[in-house]
Design an enzyme around this catalytic site. Structure first.
Site, mmCIF file in Angstrom:
data_model
loop_
_atom_site.group_PDB
_atom_site.id
_atom_site.type_symbol
_atom_site.label_atom_id
_atom_site.label_comp_id
_atom_site.label_asym_id
_atom_site.label_seq_id
_atom_site.Cartn_x
_atom_site.Cartn_y
_atom_site.Cartn_z
ATOM 1 N N ASP A 79 146.194 1.468 -23.298
ATOM 2 C CA ASP A 79 146.942 0.209 -23.195
ATOM 3 C C ASP A 79 148.174 0.535 -22.590
ATOM 4 O OD1 ASP A 79 144.749 -0.698 -24.750
ATOM 5 O OD2 ASP A 79 146.032 -1.225 -26.815
ATOM 6 N N ASP A 103 143.783 2.914 -39.736
ATOM 7 C CA ASP A 103 142.901 3.733 -40.566
ATOM 8 C C ASP A 103 142.747 3.892 -41.974
ATOM 9 O OD1 ASP A 103 145.628 4.380 -40.740
ATOM 10 O OD2 ASP A 103 145.713 6.361 -39.855
#
Length: 461
Positions: free
Chosen positions: A105, A254
């Site tokens: 990114d 996560d």
């Protein structure tokens, strides 16, 4: 004038009760810490034996192994991609079944560098793809979700760019996933390339050792909710999709995914004996950046999931209590930040409870420090038995105490943003690309009866 003093007395009383409520929350957190330490030593022998048995299952012949996609998220991290790709292509897995995705990114020149490094590995016969997004929609979660749509394979190994797995990383983690089809993911243990770079990295190593051994290890062995740590693990596609996929609504994608998987009965497992070395932040500024993101992400997941979990009748009461112990600990920092100034103010205002509050302050400091010491020392002894003398550990503990106070002040804004539900950017931890030689950790002791050989008598290491 009488009304003024009456108002002061009422204010002192209110502050006293606010402080007492805060102390109750911090004391509950202290008890939860001591509970995990006691559970760790109670469960350790059986837990490490089960881990050894899981690792001993072995794998099918290479031609029957599944395809694995190694995902390496990166954002403006330049030359670190080269080291990450070197580690990825060195993984002991059939080349035709190993697929590497660089989830880039970046907004600087890192993308050009990553593409050249990927081309160099493709020239050697490896399947390496750079997936560059022109925006950071949903940050790391968005990158992981997007990359999944570009492949049909069923296993995803996630390795942040600053982690350097051993060649046998996939052999060990995939052995466990294939041996236990009910597992959603396998989490390996962090280790550290630059543990001894300075006092700050030693502080982080001490804290992380305790987190990994006493929290992750104990939760795995005791059947508690087990959070994925964001890297150094392997997920099944089916489990990710069943849980609703990667979502970027929090800064802790996560933790969010692992709890959503846990709620539908999909469990993870933690491998204490499989270390993956990575880089610790070497400056206080970099560490504060990391801790602010972790604190905010954890708090966002807690606000989003704790009440639904507590009200979920499909979960057992024990499971809901275990989740509450884990997620609810976030409030201990807030409680301490409220209880201390409220108590001091109440004492100065001559509250009738001032002596009780003063005693509680001193008592909580004493009990809290003892609990912290026991927690950290237990983690050190469990992961690295005999590696740190008591004197050296005591010195490390003094540095930990100092640095925790500094971090406590730094994460205050992140805590307030959680409470007021203010969104913020996912700020990556600044890296220094540590090149220090990696020292093998002291192996975690396992019961003597554990046989780690694969079928046919050949050891897999």
């Amino acid at each position: 004038m009488d009304r003024f003093w009456i108002a002061i007395d009422w204010l002192a009383l209110v502050l006293s009760w606010v402080s007492l409520a805060g102390w109750a929350v911090t004391f509950a957190s202290t008890l939860a810490t001591l509970y995990l330490v006691a559970e760790h030593w109670r469960l350790r022998a059986a837990g490490t034996a089960r881990e050894s048995a899981l690792l001993a299952h072995g794998l099918p012949p290479d031609e029957d192994l599944p395809h694995v996609v190694v995902q390496i998220p990166t954002y403006n991290e330049g030359a670190m991609v080269a080291r990450a790709l070197d580690a990825a292509i060195a993984l002991d897995w059939p080349r035709d079944r190993l697929h590497i995705q660089v989830l880039d990114d970046s907004t600087d020149g890192s993308t050009l560098f990553a593409r050249q490094e990927a081309a160099d590995r493709r020239a050697l016969g490896f399947d390496v793809l750079v997936i560059h997004r022109t925006n950071r929609t949903e940050y790391k979660a968005g990158a992981l979700a997007h990359a999944m749509t570009l492949t049909r394979h069923d296993f995803f190994a996630i390795l942040d760019v600053d982690y350097v797995p051993q060649p046998d990383f996939l052999r060990k983690t995939m052995t466990c996933l294939l041996a236990a089809p009910n597992l959603a993911f396998i989490q390996a243990r962090f280790d550290y390339i630059n543990r001894d770079a300075n006092d700050l990295t030693r502080t982080q190593a001490v804290l992380l050792d305790a987190h990994l051994a006493i929290e992750q290890g104990t939760r795995c062995w005791g059947g508690h909710p087990l959070p994925f740590n964001g890297t150094c693990g392997v997920w099944r596609r089916e489990a990710i999709e069943a849980a609703g996929g990667w979502r970027g609504g929090t800064l802790a994608e996560d933790l969010d995914l692992s709890y959503r998987a846990w709620r539908i009965g999909r469990r993870g497992s933690f491998l204490m004996s499989v270390p993956v070395p990575g880089e610790l932040p070497e400056t206080m500024k970099a560490w504060m950046t990391q801790q602010q993101r972790w604190t905010k992400g954890f708090g966002e997941v807690m606000l989003r999931l704790l009440w639904p979990i507590l009200g979920d009748a499909s979960l057992s009461l024990a499971d809901r209590c275990r989740a509450a112990i884990h997620l609810g600990v976030w409030w201990s920092g807030i409680a301490w930040g409220v209880a201390l100034p409220a108590g001091v103010a109440a004492v100065l205002l001559a509250s009738p409870l001032r002596w009780t509050l003063a005693a509680l302050l001193l008592g909580q400091l004493a009990v809290g420090y003892v609990a912290l010491f026991l927690f950290l020392r237990a983690g050190n002894l469990s992961l690295r038995p005999g590696a740190t003398t008591f004197g050296r550990f005591l010195r490390d503990f003094l540095f930990v105490s100092r640095d925790l106070f500094r971090i406590g002040a730094a994460i205050g804004p992140a805590q307030r943003e959680v409470i007021f539900r203010k969104r913020s950017e996912f700020v990556r931890t600044p890296k220094s690309a540590a090149q220090t030689a990696y020292a093998e950790p002291v192996p975690v002791p396992v019961p003597a009866a554990a046989d780690l050989r694969l079928p046919g008598g050949s050891p897999r290491s």
